[in-house]
Design a protein around this motif. Structure first.
Motif, short mmCIF file in Angstrom:
data_model
loop_
_atom_site.label_atom_id
_atom_site.label_comp_id
_atom_site.label_asym_id
_atom_site.label_seq_id
_atom_site.Cartn_x
_atom_site.Cartn_y
_atom_site.Cartn_z
N LYS A 146 0.82 -1.22 0.00
CA LYS A 146 0.00 0.00 0.00
C LYS A 146 0.85 1.27 0.00
CE LYS A 146 -4.26 -1.77 1.55
NZ LYS A 146 -5.63 -1.38 1.23
N LEU A 147 2.16 1.12 0.19
CA LEU A 147 3.04 2.29 0.21
C LEU A 147 4.14 2.14 -0.84
CD1 LEU A 147 3.74 2.94 4.03
CD2 LEU A 147 1.98 3.97 2.59
N SER A 148 4.67 3.27 -1.29
CA SER A 148 5.83 3.22 -2.19
C SER A 148 7.05 2.82 -1.36
CB SER A 148 6.06 4.60 -2.81
OG SER A 148 6.48 5.49 -1.79
N LYS A 149 8.13 2.47 -2.06
CA LYS A 149 9.37 2.10 -1.35
C LYS A 149 9.84 3.25 -0.47
CE LYS A 149 11.67 -1.59 -3.70
NZ LYS A 149 12.50 -1.99 -4.80
N ALA A 150 9.73 4.49 -1.00
CA ALA A 150 10.19 5.66 -0.24
C ALA A 150 9.34 5.83 1.02
CB ALA A 150 10.12 6.90 -1.11
N GLN A 151 8.03 5.63 0.87
CA GLN A 151 7.14 5.77 2.05
C GLN A 151 7.43 4.67 3.08
OE1 GLN A 151 3.56 5.64 -0.36
NE2 GLN A 151 2.97 7.70 0.29
N CYS A 152 7.70 3.46 2.58
CA CYS A 152 8.05 2.36 3.51
C CYS A 152 9.30 2.74 4.29
CB CYS A 152 8.33 1.06 2.74
SG CYS A 152 6.87 0.22 2.14
N SER A 153 10.29 3.29 3.60
CA SER A 153 11.55 3.65 4.28
C SER A 153 11.31 4.71 5.34
CB SER A 153 12.60 4.20 3.31
OG SER A 153 12.67 3.41 2.20
N ARG A 154 10.32 5.57 5.13
CA ARG A 154 10.03 6.60 6.13
C ARG A 154 9.24 6.02 7.31
NH1 ARG A 154 9.59 10.08 1.61
NH2 ARG A 154 7.33 9.88 1.46
N SER A 155 8.45 4.97 7.06
CA SER A 155 7.63 4.39 8.14
C SER A 155 8.46 3.57 9.12
CB SER A 155 6.58 3.45 7.55
OG SER A 155 5.63 4.18 6.87
N ILE A 156 9.48 2.91 8.60
CA ILE A 156 10.25 1.98 9.45
C ILE A 156 10.82 2.67 10.70
CG2 ILE A 156 12.29 0.43 9.51
CD1 ILE A 156 9.83 -0.74 8.03
N PRO A 157 11.47 3.86 10.55
CA PRO A 157 12.00 4.50 11.76
C PRO A 157 10.92 4.83 12.79
CG PRO A 157 12.85 5.57 9.79
CD PRO A 157 11.81 4.60 9.32
N VAL A 158 9.71 5.14 12.32
CA VAL A 158 8.61 5.46 13.25
C VAL A 158 8.24 4.20 14.05
CG1 VAL A 158 6.21 6.26 13.41
CG2 VAL A 158 7.72 7.20 11.62
N ILE A 159 8.15 3.08 13.35
CA ILE A 159 7.82 1.81 14.03
C ILE A 159 8.95 1.46 15.01
CG2 ILE A 159 7.43 -0.67 13.67
CD1 ILE A 159 6.23 0.08 10.90
N CYS A 160 10.19 1.64 14.55
CA CYS A 160 11.34 1.31 15.40
C CYS A 160 11.33 2.13 16.69
CB CYS A 160 12.66 1.62 14.67
SG CYS A 160 12.99 0.44 13.40
N ARG A 161 11.11 3.44 16.54
CA ARG A 161 11.13 4.32 17.72
C ARG A 161 10.01 3.95 18.68
NH1 ARG A 161 12.27 8.50 14.26
NH2 ARG A 161 10.10 9.15 14.14
N THR A 162 8.82 3.70 18.12
CA THR A 162 7.66 3.45 18.99
C THR A 162 7.78 2.12 19.73
OG1 THR A 162 6.42 4.52 17.22
CG2 THR A 162 5.13 3.64 19.01
N LEU A 163 8.30 1.10 19.03
CA LEU A 163 8.34 -0.23 19.65
C LEU A 163 9.72 -0.55 20.25
CD1 LEU A 163 6.36 -2.31 16.99
CD2 LEU A 163 5.49 -1.18 19.04
N VAL A 164 10.66 0.38 20.06
CA VAL A 164 12.04 0.19 20.53
C VAL A 164 12.63 -1.11 19.96
CG1 VAL A 164 13.60 0.44 22.52
CG2 VAL A 164 11.26 1.31 22.67
N VAL A 165 12.62 -1.18 18.65
CA VAL A 165 13.28 -2.29 17.95
C VAL A 165 14.21 -1.71 16.90
CG1 VAL A 165 11.44 -4.02 18.29
CG2 VAL A 165 11.35 -2.53 16.31
N GLN A 166 15.14 -2.52 16.44
CA GLN A 166 16.10 -2.07 15.44
C GLN A 166 15.51 -2.31 14.03
OE1 GLN A 166 18.78 -0.49 16.24
NE2 GLN A 166 18.57 -0.86 18.43
N PRO A 167 15.90 -1.45 13.06
CA PRO A 167 15.32 -1.58 11.70
C PRO A 167 15.53 -2.98 11.11
CG PRO A 167 16.78 0.34 11.84
CD PRO A 167 16.81 -0.31 13.18
N TRP A 168 16.68 -3.60 11.40
CA TRP A 168 16.95 -4.91 10.80
C TRP A 168 16.14 -6.03 11.47
CZ3 TRP A 168 20.63 -1.90 13.22
CH2 TRP A 168 21.01 -2.31 14.50
N GLU A 169 15.44 -5.67 12.55
CA GLU A 169 14.60 -6.67 13.22
C GLU A 169 13.18 -6.70 12.63
OE1 GLU A 169 16.22 -6.91 17.74
OE2 GLU A 169 15.21 -5.05 17.21
#
Ligand SMILES: Nc1nc2c(ncn2[C@@H]2O[C@H](COP(=O)(O)OP(=O)(O)OP(=O)(O)O)[C@@H](O)[C@H]2O)c(=O)[nH]1
Ligand SMILES: [Mg+2]
Length: 211
Positions: A146-169
């Motif tokens: 549902k998102l472009s690659k660029a939008q996905c790349s922007r969403s990952i840091p938000v998920i990481c910060r909120t859940l306190v996980v690393q991007p590669w996880e």
């Protein structure tokens, strides 16, 4: 891992003994409508295995699916469905917690979040719960189509910060496009590999290769 066979075994509203119990279990957790049942269908390549719906609140029981006669994928009801009556929400919450607390064969939780949205307070609580009880988990960001690659790349840091996980996880997933399917199958291999490499001892007790 190649999925050769997938079949429904049983449903339950609270944890109890069931047929073929003892094999490793990997559970799907996440908000209602995030794509838990669709993930199971996509891994099994069988759109009719688990019931899915565009309306939240479809899965109302704990459903056990046996894959390759070797391990279970456990589909849990979703949480955070605000429109459901309070009594129903409480029932689903108790079901999820009861299962996570009592299943002796639970090896891992696939914690699903929708890539388009910041994880909710319920998602944060769920992750804290898993950490507290030392239940290993992997975050899967669903609906990546549902998102472009660029939008996905922007969403990952938000998920990481909120859940306190690393991007590669975090694994990205799209059920309709099959994005992430191989990565999730590889993860499943890693989770159940110790059981698969167990060598039965003459006395019937399994001995792990690296012991
Ligand atoms: N575009 C897109 N739609 C998806 C994806 N995964 C699931 N869906 C859709 O999202 C809706 C909900 O999917 P389900 O698999 O039923 O969600 P669930 O998490 O099992 O929901 P509950 O059982 O209510 O907790 C359905 O309309 C699916 O077709 C995905 O990766 N991409
Ligand atoms: Mg479901």
């Amino acid at each position: 891992m190649i999925i050769k066979k997938a079949r429904f075994v049983t449903s339950m509203s609270e944890f109890r003994n069931y047929p073929m119990q003892g094999l490793p279990e990997i559970a799907m957790a996440g908000k209602s409508n995030v794509g838990k049942s669709s993930l199971i269908n996509s891994l099994a390549r069988n759109g009719k295995l688990a019931r899915t719906s565009s309306d939240p609140g479809k899965t109302r029981l704990i459903n056990f699916y046996l894959l390759n006669e070797a391990f279970f994928l456990v589909d849990l009801p979703g949480y955070g469905f605000a429109r459901a009556p309070k009594s129903e929400r409480e029932k689903w919450g108790n079901m999820i917690e009861g299962y996570l607390e009592h299943s002796p064969n639970l090896k891992h939780v696939l914690q699903l979040v929708d890539i388009r949205h910041t994880p909710t307070q319920d998602d944060v609580m769920m992750i804290e719960y898993l950490r507290h009880y030392d239940i290993p988990f992997t975050v899967i960001a669903t609906k990546a189509d549902k998102l472009s690659k660029a939008q996905c790349s922007r969403s990952i840091p938000v998920i990481c910060r909120t859940l306190v996980v690393q991007p590669w996880e975090i694994l990205l997933y799209s059920a309709p496009k099959g994005i992430g399917r191989e990565a999730v199958l590889k993860k499943l291999d890693d989770i159940i590999a110790p059981e698969e490499t167990a060598i039965p001892e003459p006395n019937g007790n399994p001995k792990l290769e690296d012991e």
